[in-house]
Design a protein around this motif. Structure first.
Motif, PDB file in Angstrom:
ATOM      1  N   ALA A 421       0.715  -1.213  -0.081  1.00  0.00           N
ATOM      2  CA  ALA A 421       0.079  -0.133  -0.002  1.00  0.00           C
ATOM      3  C   ALA A 421       0.816   1.183   0.099  1.00  0.00           C
ATOM      4  N   SER A 424       1.566   2.855  -3.388  1.00  0.00           N
ATOM      5  CA  SER A 424       0.507   3.910  -3.881  1.00  0.00           C
ATOM      6  C   SER A 424       0.675   5.082  -3.387  1.00  0.00           C
ATOM      7  N   ASP A 425       1.031   5.168  -1.978  1.00  0.00           N
ATOM      8  CA  ASP A 425       1.070   6.263  -1.193  1.00  0.00           C
ATOM      9  C   ASP A 425       2.534   7.158  -1.880  1.00  0.00           C
ATOM     10  N   GLY A 427       4.163   6.653  -4.814  1.00  0.00           N
ATOM     11  CA  GLY A 427       4.065   7.117  -6.319  1.00  0.00           C
ATOM     12  C   GLY A 427       5.457   7.156  -6.983  1.00  0.00           C
TER      13      GLY A 427
END
Length: 517
Positions: A421, A424-425, A427
């Motif tokens: 996850a 995604s934070d 990038g």
């Protein structure tokens, strides 16, 4: 024991919290439970071929047991005995070794430091038997009782070492005939981890058993392993009176012994890896079987010491590919018979703690981890073919064992979803250094060795251009300054001291103090 060194800022806030997070831990790691796939270099047919060759040796060549009690024991259970040579039927051998426990738990003075052995459960044990040391100044000299105590203290503080062993170095300032008493006491007093017991004679082994009975209780020992004896064979195919008598002392008290042929490949075994393993296997099986003649169900460990011999000089070598291959093969044989097994670790033939010592030790460590060894002996300090224990190498080897421990546990999947996850934070083009997941996991995610220098060359030079030996010796001094002795029950301590004093009065020592300092 946990070391807590706090560097306080004026407010005691951020700097103090960071210091607590980064402080080194001395708490012993639990016994290793390996998760990596095992390296097995033989197929099932080759395992059976080694077994068949070993059984042929036992049945047709025989093994010498140079001990009248052992010969009488073998006759009692139906073995063929001619003079000192014992011919062992494969059916008898299989029947006897079937009663050896496949795993058991060692009980330490501190019950929180009990460790399981067998199957995928392993322990790291320091080296023993060095007649010299390289000390805190990296000077090679004769050891003393104080030097031995120093190594027992370091063993106590190294998280990946599960034992204080016994005579890591030989204390030359004490008579040989009485030395086993002081060695055993030092192992017991300066650490509350498990330890090894001296097997230098049958009577010495009995003294160790009596001292263990004082520390743990005789009845407790009947059901609980608390120490380990090592019994070396004389390859090829000989077990002598000294080792067999010591073996009986341990087995009768239900304490584990390492049944260890001493292999110098090409000198006392054939110049062939597979044939050497067949001979070693026969030797180990004969001793393992005898432990069960002594006491059915007594714990025993398939042992060996492996080296190959240089055909240029006759000297034993460490870190060679054949030693790794033999470790893989012996691991398979031990699992074939369902018994725990011992190997030797981080062995070096170098005269100083140099690149040769590092390469030799790393090769061996990698092999024994992937071979699935259980009792991983000589895990810290061994150099010069065992002639000395190096303080610097001891510190670095112990850290290497901690690194191998981490690797052998396999990948950690516990935080996989949270870590993914984070991708995604962050990038494209970002970094993870400030991410909450990194902040919460950076200490445990990647092993950060203290003894390796990974700084820039400019920073390394600014800090004194210290090589690893200097860093390790500095670390050893710091550890010893911070050592806290684990308190030994006062009544047991007094009883142990009284036993030692009585036995030293009884054991002659007049001609023993001929040390060469």
């Amino acid at each position: 024991m946990t070391e807590t060194v706090m560097t306080r800022s004026r407010s005691g806030g951020r700097a103090a919290r960071r210091a607590v997070r980064m402080a080194p831990k001395f708490d012993m790691l639990p016994g290793l439970e390996g998760k990596l796939p095992l390296c097995e270099v033989m197929d099932a047919g080759q395992v059976e071929r080694i077994d068949a060759a070993s059984m042929h040796i036992l049945e047709n060549v025989g093994v010498q047991f140079r001990d009248e009690i052992a010969l009488a024991d073998w006759r009692r259970v139906g073995a063929k005995v001619e003079g000192e040579r014992v011919y062992l039927d494969r059916g008898l051998v299989r029947e006897l070794i079937a009663t050896i426990p496949s795993d058991f738990t060692y009980h330490a003075r501190d019950p929180k430091k009990n460790v399981r052995l067998g199957g995928r459960h392993s322990v790291f044990v320091p080296m023993t038997g060095a007649p010299y040391l390289r000390d805190l100044d990296d000077v090679r000299r004769n050891p003393t009782l104080d030097d031995l105590a120093m190594f027992h203290k370091l063993s106590h503080m190294m998280p990946a070492l599960h034992s204080s062993a016994h005579h890591i170095v030989e204390p030359y300032d004490h008579p040989i005939s009485q030395r086993h008493l002081r060695i055993t006491y030092s192992s017991m007093k300066h650490s509350d981890k498990m330890f090894m017991g001296m097997t230098t004679s049958p009577k010495n082994a009995e003294d160790v058993m009596e001292m263990c009975a004082i520390l743990f209780g005789a009845e407790f020992m009947e059901e609980h392993p608390v120490t380990t004896g090592n019994c070396n064979g004389n390859s090829p195919l000989v077990w002598d009176e000294t080792m067999l008598g010591a073996m009986r002392a341990f087995c009768k008290r239900n304490q584990p012994v390492l049944c260890s042929p001493f292999v110098l490949g090409g000198a006392n075994t054939p110049a062939s890896v597979a044939a050497s393993v067949a001979q070693l296997n026969a030797e180990a099986l004969s001793a393992l079987a005898y432990t069960q003649v002594i006491r059915k169900g007594a714990p025993a460990i398939y042992g060996h010491y492996l080296s190959t011999v240089s055909m240029k000089s006759g000297a034993p070598m460490a870190g060679t590919p054949e030693i790794s291959l033999m470790n893989f093969m012996i691991g398979q044989m031990a699992r074939y018979y369902g018994v725990p097994w011992r190997t030797s670790n981080t062995l070096g033939g170098a005269k100083t703690f140099d690149a040769q010592a590092g390469y030799e030790s790393a090769t061996t460590l990698s092999a024994v981890i992937h071979a699935g060894a259980n009792y991983i002996w000589h895990s810290a300090g061994w150099n010069e073919a065992g002639m000395h224990c190096s303080v610097a190498k001891f510190i670095v080897d112990a850290e290497q064992c901690a690194m191998a421990y981490r690797m052998a546990q396999g990948p950690n999947w516990n935080d996989f979803d949270e870590a993914v996850a984070a991708v995604s934070d962050v990038g494209p083009g970002g970094h993870y250094l400030g991410h909450p997941h990194t902040q919460a996991n950076f200490q445990e995610a990647f092993f950060m060795p203290d003894m390796f220098d990974n700084n820039s060359i400019e920073q390394w030079m600014a800090e004194g251009s210290q090589e690893i030996t200097e860093r390790a010796l500095k670390r050893a001094r710091k550890l010893l300054a911070e050592y806290q002795e684990p308190v030994l029950d006062a009544a047991k301590d007094e009883e142990l001291r009284a036993y030692i004093a009585r036995r030293e009065r009884e054991i002659p020592a007049a001609d023993e103090l001929n040390q060469s300092f």
